[in-house]
Design a protein around this motif. Structure first.
Motif, PDB file in Angstrom:
ATOM      1  N   VAL A  20       0.829  -1.211   0.000  1.00  0.00           N
ATOM      2  CA  VAL A  20       0.000   0.000   0.000  1.00  0.00           C
ATOM      3  C   VAL A  20       0.864   1.264   0.000  1.00  0.00           C
ATOM      4  O   VAL A  20       0.381   2.345   0.344  1.00  0.00           O
ATOM      5  CB  VAL A  20      -0.951   0.020   1.213  1.00  0.00           C
ATOM      6  CG1 VAL A  20      -1.951  -1.109   1.138  1.00  0.00           C
ATOM      7  CG2 VAL A  20      -0.175  -0.036   2.533  1.00  0.00           C
ATOM      8  N   ARG A  21       2.104   1.139  -0.419  1.00  0.00           N
ATOM      9  CA  ARG A  21       2.997   2.303  -0.389  1.00  0.00           C
ATOM     10  C   ARG A  21       2.465   3.433  -1.265  1.00  0.00           C
ATOM     11  O   ARG A  21       2.472   4.605  -0.875  1.00  0.00           O
ATOM     12  CB  ARG A  21       4.399   1.898  -0.844  1.00  0.00           C
ATOM     13  CG  ARG A  21       5.357   3.073  -0.945  1.00  0.00           C
ATOM     14  CD  ARG A  21       6.728   2.635  -1.392  1.00  0.00           C
ATOM     15  NE  ARG A  21       7.421   1.898  -0.350  1.00  0.00           N
ATOM     16  CZ  ARG A  21       8.636   1.385  -0.511  1.00  0.00           C
ATOM     17  NH1 ARG A  21       9.253   1.498  -1.669  1.00  0.00           N
ATOM     18  NH2 ARG A  21       9.219   0.740   0.483  1.00  0.00           N
ATOM     19  N   GLY A  22       1.991   3.095  -2.470  1.00  0.00           N
ATOM     20  CA  GLY A  22       1.455   4.122  -3.357  1.00  0.00           C
ATOM     21  C   GLY A  22       0.227   4.796  -2.775  1.00  0.00           C
ATOM     22  O   GLY A  22       0.077   6.016  -2.854  1.00  0.00           O
ATOM     23  N   LEU A 190      -6.268   2.923  -7.039  1.00  0.00           N
ATOM     24  CA  LEU A 190      -5.787   2.147  -8.182  1.00  0.00           C
ATOM     25  C   LEU A 190      -4.272   2.084  -8.310  1.00  0.00           C
ATOM     26  O   LEU A 190      -3.751   1.225  -9.022  1.00  0.00           O
ATOM     27  CB  LEU A 190      -6.356   2.725  -9.487  1.00  0.00           C
ATOM     28  CG  LEU A 190      -7.867   2.640  -9.692  1.00  0.00           C
ATOM     29  CD1 LEU A 190      -8.243   3.279 -11.026  1.00  0.00           C
ATOM     30  CD2 LEU A 190      -8.340   1.196  -9.643  1.00  0.00           C
ATOM     31  N   ILE A 191      -3.549   2.982  -7.621  1.00  0.00           N
ATOM     32  CA  ILE A 191      -2.119   3.107  -7.897  1.00  0.00           C
ATOM     33  C   ILE A 191      -1.344   1.830  -7.590  1.00  0.00           C
ATOM     34  O   ILE A 191      -0.413   1.467  -8.307  1.00  0.00           O
ATOM     35  CB  ILE A 191      -1.530   4.312  -7.128  1.00  0.00           C
ATOM     36  CG1 ILE A 191      -0.085   4.549  -7.567  1.00  0.00           C
ATOM     37  CG2 ILE A 191      -1.609   4.084  -5.620  1.00  0.00           C
ATOM     38  CD1 ILE A 191       0.485   5.848  -7.074  1.00  0.00           C
ATOM     39  N   ASP A 192      -1.723   1.103  -6.542  1.00  0.00           N
ATOM     40  CA  ASP A 192      -1.010  -0.127  -6.201  1.00  0.00           C
ATOM     41  C   ASP A 192      -1.539  -1.329  -6.972  1.00  0.00           C
ATOM     42  O   ASP A 192      -0.951  -2.407  -6.906  1.00  0.00           O
ATOM     43  CB  ASP A 192      -1.103  -0.390  -4.699  1.00  0.00           C
ATOM     44  CG  ASP A 192      -0.244   0.585  -3.898  1.00  0.00           C
ATOM     45  OD1 ASP A 192       0.924   0.794  -4.274  1.00  0.00           O
ATOM     46  OD2 ASP A 192      -0.746   1.163  -2.916  1.00  0.00           O
ATOM     47  N   LYS A 197       3.024   3.797 -13.778  1.00  0.00           N
ATOM     48  CA  LYS A 197       3.191   4.009 -15.213  1.00  0.00           C
ATOM     49  C   LYS A 197       1.848   3.985 -15.942  1.00  0.00           C
ATOM     50  O   LYS A 197       1.581   4.834 -16.814  1.00  0.00           O
ATOM     51  CB  LYS A 197       4.127   2.956 -15.804  1.00  0.00           C
ATOM     52  CG  LYS A 197       4.459   3.179 -17.279  1.00  0.00           C
ATOM     53  CD  LYS A 197       5.285   2.039 -17.842  1.00  0.00           C
ATOM     54  CE  LYS A 197       6.634   1.953 -17.172  1.00  0.00           C
ATOM     55  NZ  LYS A 197       7.506   0.915 -17.806  1.00  0.00           N
ATOM     56  N   VAL A 198       1.000   3.042 -15.584  1.00  0.00           N
ATOM     57  CA  VAL A 198      -0.312   2.933 -16.244  1.00  0.00           C
ATOM     58  C   VAL A 198      -1.150   4.172 -15.969  1.00  0.00           C
ATOM     59  O   VAL A 198      -1.768   4.741 -16.883  1.00  0.00           O
ATOM     60  CB  VAL A 198      -1.049   1.661 -15.775  1.00  0.00           C
ATOM     61  CG1 VAL A 198      -2.469   1.636 -16.321  1.00  0.00           C
ATOM     62  CG2 VAL A 198      -0.292   0.422 -16.212  1.00  0.00           C
TER      63      VAL A 198
END
Length: 256
Positions: A20-22, A190-192, A197-198
């Motif tokens: 969950v870092r992002g 959504l980031i993780d 990049k996506v």
């Protein structure tokens, strides 16, 4: 707080953090947008003087609450006070968790960082292995600024007005603030899962497409053509542009 209450062991906690870092990295952007929406909303009912007093009250609340929080363990380690670092880490993790392994890891990490900082930092910065991530981070910040957000954001009210829309300018600000907040929350979720990049590719594609459409619409307006029937298209493109920025190119460069 979740780790403190759940009593997870150190290894599990480390894996949880990695997953969950992002999300954790984007949480400041979420809270920032919540504050912006709150400011826009209160601004529709309060004068700027009263709104300024509200802005003064919130930092005072923070000053009061910050005394409850102990100094960070790593700060105590930098001062050579390992026992205070242990107490602080124990407060954060909970009394039922053994913090010795994590504490020793912090001490070793600080020692390694201290050794690196004692060497010539600029020389390390221009090493080949460090130049690539450095240029990538700088490029993201440059692309963020050249993405046109500030220009579009500053001219929100004229864009709404020129599109033939009669929405009040204060309501316009609230709409944009809510769109930014919802978009940032979506990016946080959504980031993780999708990766940075996506999200950056999706964000750039949306911003490029909507800016071309907005530019074309106002180009035809400057040519003297009637765009009153395209007001809905202008507003939807504007909102979609804000969504594209806030879901990727807005928060992610600061995270990187």
């Amino acid at each position: 707080i979740f780790w403190k209450w759940s009593g997870q062991n150190n290894a599990h906690r480390h894996r949880s953090f990695q997953s969950v870092r992002g999300t954790l990295g984007l949480l400041p952007a979420v809270f920032e947008n919540i504050a912006i929406v709150l400011c826009y909303f209160l601004g529709t009912y309060l004068s700027w003087e009263k709104l300024a007093w509200v802005g003064c009250a919130l930092p005072l609340l923070f000053v009061v609450l910050v005394f409850i929080i102990p100094e960070s363990p790593i700060w105590h380690i930098t001062k050579g006070n390992v026992e205070k670092a242990r107490e602080s880490l124990q407060w954060l993790r909970g009394n039922e968790v053994n913090v010795e392994t994590e504490l020793q890891g912090m001490i070793l990490s600080f020692a390694a960082a201290h050794r690196r900082s004692s060497t010539k930092q600029f020389v390390n910065l221009i090493k080949y292995d460090n130049l690539k991530p450095l240029f990538m981070s700088l490029a993201l910040m440059i692309f963020q600024q050249f993405g046109g957000f500030n220009a579009v954001n500053f001219y929100t009210e004229p864009i709404f007005r020129e599109s033939g829309n009669s929405i009040d300018k204060k309501v316009c600000a609230i709409i944009i603030g809510v769109v930014n907040l919802i978009s940032t929350i979506i990016a946080t979720a959504l980031i993780d899962r999708l990766g940075r990049k996506v999200l950056l590719c999706i964000s750039s594609a949306i911003m490029s497409t909507t800016l071309m459409l907005l530019g074309s619409i106002f180009y035809y307006k400057n040519e003297g053509r009637d765009i009153s029937t395209l007001g809905w298209l202008t507003i939807s493109n504007f909102v979609l542009y804000m969504f594209g920025f806030s879901v990727g190119l807005g928060p992610i460069p600061r995270l990187m």
